[in-house]
Write a protein that holds these residues in place. Structure first.
Motif, PDB file in Angstrom:
ATOM      1  N   PRO A 116       1.089  -1.365   0.206  1.00  0.00           N
ATOM      2  CA  PRO A 116       0.029   0.256  -0.051  1.00  0.00           C
ATOM      3  C   PRO A 116       0.731   1.768   0.154  1.00  0.00           C
ATOM      4  CG  PRO A 116      -0.668  -1.784   1.375  1.00  0.00           C
ATOM      5  CD  PRO A 116       0.137  -1.872   1.547  1.00  0.00           C
ATOM      6  N   ASN A 117       0.657   2.701  -1.379  1.00  0.00           N
ATOM      7  CA  ASN A 117       1.407   3.266  -1.161  1.00  0.00           C
ATOM      8  C   ASN A 117       0.699   4.158  -0.906  1.00  0.00           C
ATOM      9  OD1 ASN A 117       1.860   5.367  -3.400  1.00  0.00           O
ATOM     10  ND2 ASN A 117       4.026   4.765  -2.275  1.00  0.00           N
ATOM     11  N   LEU A 118       0.166   5.411  -0.217  1.00  0.00           N
ATOM     12  CA  LEU A 118      -0.395   7.050  -0.507  1.00  0.00           C
ATOM     13  C   LEU A 118       0.737   8.098  -1.170  1.00  0.00           C
ATOM     14  CD1 LEU A 118      -2.374   7.659   1.766  1.00  0.00           C
ATOM     15  CD2 LEU A 118      -1.707   9.993   0.160  1.00  0.00           C
ATOM     16  N   LEU A 119       0.162   8.237  -2.392  1.00  0.00           N
ATOM     17  CA  LEU A 119       1.592   9.157  -2.823  1.00  0.00           C
ATOM     18  C   LEU A 119       0.769  10.255  -3.132  1.00  0.00           C
ATOM     19  CD1 LEU A 119       3.431  10.563  -5.318  1.00  0.00           C
ATOM     20  CD2 LEU A 119       1.793   9.917  -6.980  1.00  0.00           C
ATOM     21  N   VAL A 120       1.347  11.789  -2.027  1.00  0.00           N
ATOM     22  CA  VAL A 120       1.274  13.014  -1.882  1.00  0.00           C
ATOM     23  C   VAL A 120       1.750  14.307  -2.919  1.00  0.00           C
ATOM     24  CG1 VAL A 120       1.701  14.283   0.314  1.00  0.00           C
ATOM     25  CG2 VAL A 120       1.131  12.067   1.202  1.00  0.00           C
ATOM     26  N   PHE A 162      -1.686  16.632   3.416  1.00  0.00           N
ATOM     27  CA  PHE A 162      -0.539  15.919   4.005  1.00  0.00           C
ATOM     28  C   PHE A 162       0.535  15.886   3.684  1.00  0.00           C
ATOM     29  CE2 PHE A 162      -3.783  11.886   4.640  1.00  0.00           C
ATOM     30  CZ  PHE A 162      -3.804  11.740   5.532  1.00  0.00           C
ATOM     31  N   TYR A 163       0.176  16.704   2.402  1.00  0.00           N
ATOM     32  CA  TYR A 163       1.743  17.387   1.649  1.00  0.00           C
ATOM     33  C   TYR A 163       1.901  19.194   2.587  1.00  0.00           C
ATOM     34  CZ  TYR A 163       4.792  21.315  -1.268  1.00  0.00           C
ATOM     35  OH  TYR A 163       5.737  22.077  -1.016  1.00  0.00           O
ATOM     36  N   PHE A 164       1.268  19.366   3.917  1.00  0.00           N
ATOM     37  CA  PHE A 164       1.333  20.894   4.503  1.00  0.00           C
ATOM     38  C   PHE A 164       2.329  19.811   5.922  1.00  0.00           C
ATOM     39  CE2 PHE A 164      -1.368  22.852   2.081  1.00  0.00           C
ATOM     40  CZ  PHE A 164      -0.804  24.080   1.431  1.00  0.00           C
ATOM     41  N   TRP A 165       1.571  18.364   6.123  1.00  0.00           N
ATOM     42  CA  TRP A 165       2.092  17.882   7.560  1.00  0.00           C
ATOM     43  C   TRP A 165       3.708  17.848   6.970  1.00  0.00           C
ATOM     44  CZ3 TRP A 165       4.597  13.178   8.040  1.00  0.00           C
ATOM     45  CH2 TRP A 165       4.231  13.424   9.183  1.00  0.00           C
ATOM     46  N   GLY A 166       4.208  16.880   5.838  1.00  0.00           N
ATOM     47  CA  GLY A 166       5.243  16.823   5.865  1.00  0.00           C
ATOM     48  C   GLY A 166       6.370  17.790   5.364  1.00  0.00           C
ATOM     49  N   LYS A 167       5.497  19.339   5.017  1.00  0.00           N
ATOM     50  CA  LYS A 167       6.700  20.415   4.873  1.00  0.00           C
ATOM     51  C   LYS A 167       6.980  21.023   6.228  1.00  0.00           C
ATOM     52  CE  LYS A 167       7.759  23.300   1.943  1.00  0.00           C
ATOM     53  NZ  LYS A 167       8.783  23.298   1.264  1.00  0.00           N
ATOM     54  N   THR A 168       5.871  20.559   7.415  1.00  0.00           N
ATOM     55  CA  THR A 168       5.823  20.646   8.739  1.00  0.00           C
ATOM     56  C   THR A 168       7.735  20.050   9.173  1.00  0.00           C
ATOM     57  OG1 THR A 168       4.795  19.643   9.863  1.00  0.00           O
ATOM     58  CG2 THR A 168       3.789  21.744   8.900  1.00  0.00           C
ATOM     59  N   ILE A 169       7.210  18.643   8.523  1.00  0.00           N
ATOM     60  CA  ILE A 169       8.610  17.709   9.256  1.00  0.00           C
ATOM     61  C   ILE A 169       9.878  17.942   8.345  1.00  0.00           C
ATOM     62  CG2 ILE A 169       9.327  14.881   8.944  1.00  0.00           C
ATOM     63  CD1 ILE A 169       6.627  15.989  11.614  1.00  0.00           C
ATOM     64  N   ILE A 170      10.280  19.148   7.638  1.00  0.00           N
ATOM     65  CA  ILE A 170      11.444  19.329   6.331  1.00  0.00           C
ATOM     66  C   ILE A 170      11.294  19.850   7.411  1.00  0.00           C
ATOM     67  CG2 ILE A 170      12.040  19.766   4.570  1.00  0.00           C
ATOM     68  CD1 ILE A 170      11.652  16.871   4.953  1.00  0.00           C
ATOM     69  N   TYR A 171      10.949  21.691   8.192  1.00  0.00           N
ATOM     70  CA  TYR A 171      10.940  22.150   8.345  1.00  0.00           C
ATOM     71  C   TYR A 171      11.638  22.587   9.829  1.00  0.00           C
ATOM     72  CZ  TYR A 171       9.185  25.206   4.731  1.00  0.00           C
ATOM     73  OH  TYR A 171       8.833  25.544   3.452  1.00  0.00           O
TER      74      TYR A 171
END
Length: 186
Positions: free
Chosen positions: A59-63, A74-83
């Motif tokens: 299973p894969n969820l492409l963001v 989920f993209y915005f959440w990922g950006k917060t992690i990268i920051y």
């Protein structure tokens, strides 16, 4: 004067506690209840690999891929992690080129040696998102032969051209799926 420029290989980094326990439970529940999962995703850009190793079979969820965002929350959440990671001054970029989530379970055959991109200027970040994980369940992650135990809330950062693979978890994970996120930065 002659100047010699030497390329330095990016050393793989492990960062613990990138994501708090409360946030792990929240994001895990959000992700596993999302109906946007698919079963096929290009997982390798190495041309000489056989077709059965080019596609992820779990299973894969492409963001996000290239310039297209498929899931903005989920993209915005990922950006917060990268920051958050970028604040640690380890020299990563913050532009997300690709982001997806993976679920793996026992007897899953999608763990094979591959690289995320054939480009030395890209950096990969793999996040371990299962809130409860016992080391006896295995599920380790390997980069260029170096082992990183699956540890909830941690991140492994490496050059996207490095060969890497995950290890399928043991059969009895008491219902917890091995959930990870792969983010490629440019």
């Amino acid at each position: 004067n002659l100047y010699c420029i030497k390329k330095f290989k990016m050393k793989t980094k492990l960062l613990d506690n990138v994501i708090t326990s409360d946030e792990l439970f929240f994001i895990y529940n959000e992700l596993i209840s999302t109906p946007m999962w698919n079963m096929t995703a290009l997982s390798s850009y190495v041309e000489e690999e056989s077709w059965d190793k080019k596609f992820n079979k779990g299973p894969n969820l492409l963001v996000k891929s290239d310039e297209k965002i498929f899931n903005h929350p989920f993209y915005f959440w990922g950006k917060t992690i990268i920051y958050r990671i970028k604040e640690k001054n380890i020299g990563i970029k913050s532009n997300i080129f690709r982001m997806w989530f993976n679920i793996t379970y026992s007897d899953n055959t999608n763990h094979f040696l591959h690289m995320d991109a054939n480009n030395e200027s890209l950096t990969s970040v793999v996040l371990f998102l299962t809130p409860i994980w016992n080391p006896e369940w295995k599920g380790s992650f390997y980069v260029d032969g170096e082992k990183f135990n699956f540890k909830s809330g941690s991140a492994v950062i490496f050059n996207s051209k490095e060969y890497h693979m995950g290890e399928a978890p043991e059969k009895n994970t008491h219902g917890w799926m091995r959930l990870s996120c792969n983010i490629v930065l440019k």
